[in-house]
Design an enzyme around this catalytic site. Structure first.
Site, PDB file in Angstrom:
ATOM      1  N   HIS A 186      72.083 -64.657   4.206  1.00  0.00           N
ATOM      2  CA  HIS A 186      72.054 -64.510   5.659  1.00  0.00           C
ATOM      3  C   HIS A 186      70.657 -64.217   6.178  1.00  0.00           C
ATOM      4  O   HIS A 186      70.451 -63.271   6.950  1.00  0.00           O
ATOM      5  CB  HIS A 186      73.050 -63.427   6.103  1.00  0.00           C
ATOM      6  CG  HIS A 186      73.622 -63.685   7.453  1.00  0.00           C
ATOM      7  ND1 HIS A 186      73.623 -62.757   8.467  1.00  0.00           N
ATOM      8  CD2 HIS A 186      74.201 -64.790   7.973  1.00  0.00           C
ATOM      9  CE1 HIS A 186      74.183 -63.278   9.536  1.00  0.00           C
ATOM     10  NE2 HIS A 186      74.548 -64.510   9.263  1.00  0.00           N
ATOM     11  N   HIS A 221      74.945 -51.985   7.417  1.00  0.00           N
ATOM     12  CA  HIS A 221      74.785 -53.288   6.750  1.00  0.00           C
ATOM     13  C   HIS A 221      76.044 -53.522   5.909  1.00  0.00           C
ATOM     14  O   HIS A 221      77.153 -53.509   6.429  1.00  0.00           O
ATOM     15  CB  HIS A 221      73.478 -53.246   5.940  1.00  0.00           C
ATOM     16  CG  HIS A 221      72.997 -54.540   5.399  1.00  0.00           C
ATOM     17  ND1 HIS A 221      73.512 -55.761   5.744  1.00  0.00           N
ATOM     18  CD2 HIS A 221      72.001 -54.809   4.487  1.00  0.00           C
ATOM     19  CE1 HIS A 221      72.870 -56.724   5.088  1.00  0.00           C
ATOM     20  NE2 HIS A 221      71.952 -56.171   4.318  1.00  0.00           N
ATOM     21  N   PHE A 258      82.053 -54.356  13.718  1.00  0.00           N
ATOM     22  CA  PHE A 258      81.823 -55.022  15.004  1.00  0.00           C
ATOM     23  C   PHE A 258      80.337 -55.003  15.346  1.00  0.00           C
ATOM     24  O   PHE A 258      79.630 -54.063  15.005  1.00  0.00           O
ATOM     25  CB  PHE A 258      82.610 -54.325  16.126  1.00  0.00           C
ATOM     26  CG  PHE A 258      84.074 -54.624  16.055  1.00  0.00           C
ATOM     27  CD1 PHE A 258      84.621 -55.694  16.755  1.00  0.00           C
ATOM     28  CD2 PHE A 258      84.904 -53.863  15.251  1.00  0.00           C
ATOM     29  CE1 PHE A 258      85.971 -55.998  16.655  1.00  0.00           C
ATOM     30  CE2 PHE A 258      86.259 -54.150  15.136  1.00  0.00           C
ATOM     31  CZ  PHE A 258      86.795 -55.217  15.840  1.00  0.00           C
ATOM     32  N   HIS A 260      76.501 -57.209  15.906  1.00  0.00           N
ATOM     33  CA  HIS A 260      75.536 -57.817  14.985  1.00  0.00           C
ATOM     34  C   HIS A 260      74.184 -57.885  15.671  1.00  0.00           C
ATOM     35  O   HIS A 260      74.107 -58.110  16.870  1.00  0.00           O
ATOM     36  CB  HIS A 260      75.982 -59.231  14.582  1.00  0.00           C
ATOM     37  CG  HIS A 260      75.323 -59.709  13.354  1.00  0.00           C
ATOM     38  ND1 HIS A 260      74.075 -60.295  13.349  1.00  0.00           N
ATOM     39  CD2 HIS A 260      75.732 -59.659  12.058  1.00  0.00           C
ATOM     40  CE1 HIS A 260      73.759 -60.596  12.104  1.00  0.00           C
ATOM     41  NE2 HIS A 260      74.722 -60.216  11.306  1.00  0.00           N
ATOM     42  N   ARG A 269      80.650 -66.564  10.590  1.00  0.00           N
ATOM     43  CA  ARG A 269      81.439 -66.500   9.359  1.00  0.00           C
ATOM     44  C   ARG A 269      82.862 -66.010   9.604  1.00  0.00           C
ATOM     45  O   ARG A 269      83.746 -66.158   8.762  1.00  0.00           O
ATOM     46  CB  ARG A 269      80.743 -65.554   8.353  1.00  0.00           C
ATOM     47  CG  ARG A 269      79.339 -65.975   8.016  1.00  0.00           C
ATOM     48  CD  ARG A 269      78.536 -64.861   7.375  1.00  0.00           C
ATOM     49  NE  ARG A 269      78.227 -63.782   8.308  1.00  0.00           N
ATOM     50  CZ  ARG A 269      77.485 -62.728   8.016  1.00  0.00           C
ATOM     51  NH1 ARG A 269      76.964 -62.626   6.816  1.00  0.00           N
ATOM     52  NH2 ARG A 269      77.249 -61.779   8.919  1.00  0.00           N
ATOM     53  N   ASP A 311      82.304 -58.351   7.990  1.00  0.00           N
ATOM     54  CA  ASP A 311      82.858 -57.213   7.250  1.00  0.00           C
ATOM     55  C   ASP A 311      84.228 -56.774   7.777  1.00  0.00           C
ATOM     56  O   ASP A 311      84.952 -56.046   7.091  1.00  0.00           O
ATOM     57  CB  ASP A 311      81.888 -56.012   7.311  1.00  0.00           C
ATOM     58  CG  ASP A 311      80.633 -56.281   6.509  1.00  0.00           C
ATOM     59  OD1 ASP A 311      80.741 -56.914   5.444  1.00  0.00           O
ATOM     60  OD2 ASP A 311      79.534 -55.876   6.954  1.00  0.00           O
ATOM     61  N   ARG A 336      75.594 -61.659  -2.939  1.00  0.00           N
ATOM     62  CA  ARG A 336      74.277 -61.681  -2.291  1.00  0.00           C
ATOM     63  C   ARG A 336      73.130 -61.742  -3.310  1.00  0.00           C
ATOM     64  O   ARG A 336      71.992 -62.074  -2.950  1.00  0.00           O
ATOM     65  CB  ARG A 336      74.152 -60.486  -1.331  1.00  0.00           C
ATOM     66  CG  ARG A 336      72.936 -60.454  -0.427  1.00  0.00           C
ATOM     67  CD  ARG A 336      72.745 -61.693   0.444  1.00  0.00           C
ATOM     68  NE  ARG A 336      73.754 -61.909   1.471  1.00  0.00           N
ATOM     69  CZ  ARG A 336      73.749 -61.405   2.698  1.00  0.00           C
ATOM     70  NH1 ARG A 336      72.773 -60.618   3.068  1.00  0.00           N
ATOM     71  NH2 ARG A 336      74.719 -61.712   3.562  1.00  0.00           N
TER      72      ARG A 336
END
Ligand code: CMC
Length: 374
Positions: A186, A221, A258, A260, A269, A311, A336
């Site tokens: 990302h 994160h 919630f 970003h 995503r 998430d 990742r």
């Protein structure tokens, strides 16, 4: 705050990358030019991992060779297995993940070699071995016997096998694989930037990934998927959800899963991940989390216009699959590692030491008084 200070590097472009592109205006995310939705539909996680590391999708023989390389490298040393066995049972699995990658750095014969070839070899070893070490901790902290990896099983299948001793049905494996594809890369997020910053001093891949894991752990994160589950457990039942979330917003609490930094109109995503969470919820006959999910999401969107991030669906999905809550972020790590490794290699290939400036706002120049005068 003075205007020339860009706190949190908000809106600052620090380098170029060919690995992924986040396009918030059109809700799009591409890996090496391919839309993630397209990759989810047509590829396995191994194919996407290969793409991220090697810049191109594999053909059949390249994929076969890559899978064989993963198979050959999955075993961990007796030394690492013993270290994992002796880790405190109450240790957070993210701290375990950080430590096992660091130990792998002590054991790897290429540690001090930062050539592109050595970096690729090390990336594959870290990618193949970390799930084995984490599954070992998953079991040893419950007092269960470690299950070694099984040749011929795919990446996701192997992880389920090493954690639970058996394979779930194919739809569960598919949903897990999709989550790994969506978590793989990302752009310049906090942990990737951490990895690139460490690399920029010409440090090695194990150090960079160890640092990145520490960075991913935080609840702003990767740690958010774990916090989503903690929130759902606090809500307890769907009947409580509406009041609970309204109270949280009235108290100006940050609701995990919630918002970003880059996507302000929705995380690209989420639609794919949500579809698979709903599938798993149906398979597991879940009457609770699916409903809590919908109620909390609706209130967040109606009241605050804040969209869920990736998430939010992965948290309850991993729970329904049987993983312990504190293992959700380590699962993010397993995936990742591919994105971090590609960024570390990209940084090495065109390096410039990352060293930003700060605006000093402390005391003006002062004279030191001798100890007996202070
Ligand atoms: N709950 C409640 N309010 C929020 C949330 C949230 N999750 N996210 C943003 N806001 C509010 C924030 O309080 C602020 O309000 P105001 O203007 O009144 O002060 C406004 O929205 C703008 O937010 P911001 O903090 O300036 O946004 P940011 O870009 O600095 O932060 C974020 C982004 C991800 C840190 C933040 O949205 C957040 O803390 N979310 C919860 C943690 C989370 O889910 N993290 C996962 C991120 S995505 C996947 C990953 O990387 O793992």
């Amino acid at each position: 705050m003075s205007e020339d200070v860009k706190k949190g590097l908000l809106g600052i472009v620090v380098d170029e990358t060919t690995i992924s592109q986040v396009m918030p205006d059109i809700n799009s995310l591409t890996y090496r030019g391919y839309a993630v939705q397209d990759l989810c539909e047509k590829c396995s996680f191994e194919e996407v991992a290969y793409l991220i590391l090697n810049k191109e999708l594999p053909n059949k023989s390249q994929l076969k060779k890559f899978k064989k390389e993963l198979d050959v490298n999955r075993s961990i040393t007796i030394n690492l297995r013993e270290i994992v066995k002796h880790m405190p049972k109450r240790a957070h699995p993210m701290d375990v993940a950080r430590t096992v990658v660091s130990v792998m750095g002590l054991e790897d014969k290429d540690t001090s070699n930062n050539s592109p070839q050595a970096n690729m070899r090390k990336a594959i070893r870290i990618f193949a071995k970390t799930p084995t070490a984490m599954a070992a901790f998953f079991r040893t902290r419950k007092g269960k016997k470690v299950i070694p990896p099984k040749k011929g099983l795919g990446f996701s299948e192997n992880f389920f096998y090493m954690c639970f001793g058996k394979l779930p049905n194919k739809e569960i494996i598919k949903a897990f694989d999709i989550s790994l594809i969506l978590y793989a890369e990302h752009s310049f997020n906090v942990s990737t930037f951490t990895a690139r910053t460490i690399t920029s001093s010409l440090s090695d891949i194990h150090s960079a990934i160890t640092g990145a894991i520490g960075s991913l752990k935080g609840p702003l994160h990767g740690g958010a998927n774990e916090e989503v589950m903690n929130m759902m457990n606090k809500i307890k039942k769907p009947e409580n959800a509406f009041t609970w979330i309204n109270n949280a917003l009235d108290k100006k609490e940050v609701v995990m899963g919630f918002g970003h930094r880059v996507y302000k109109k929705g995380d690209s995503r989420v639609p794919t991940m949500e579809k698979y969470f709903k599938k798993i919820s149906k398979i597991k006959n879940d009457k609770k989390f699916n409903k809590i999910y919908d109620i909390v999401k609706k209130v967040m969107m109606d009241k605050k216009d804040i969209h869920p991030n990736v998430d939010y669906p992965t948290g309850p999905m991993y729970h329904l699959m049987g993983f312990d809550t504190d293992f959700f972020t380590p699962i993010f790590v397993l995936s990742r590692i591919t994105g971090w490794s590609a960024h570390i290699m990209e940084q090495h290939a065109a390096n410039k030491l990352i060293r930003p400036l700060s605006k000093y706002s402390g005391e003006k120049h002062r004279k030191v008084m001798l100890l007996n005068q202070r």
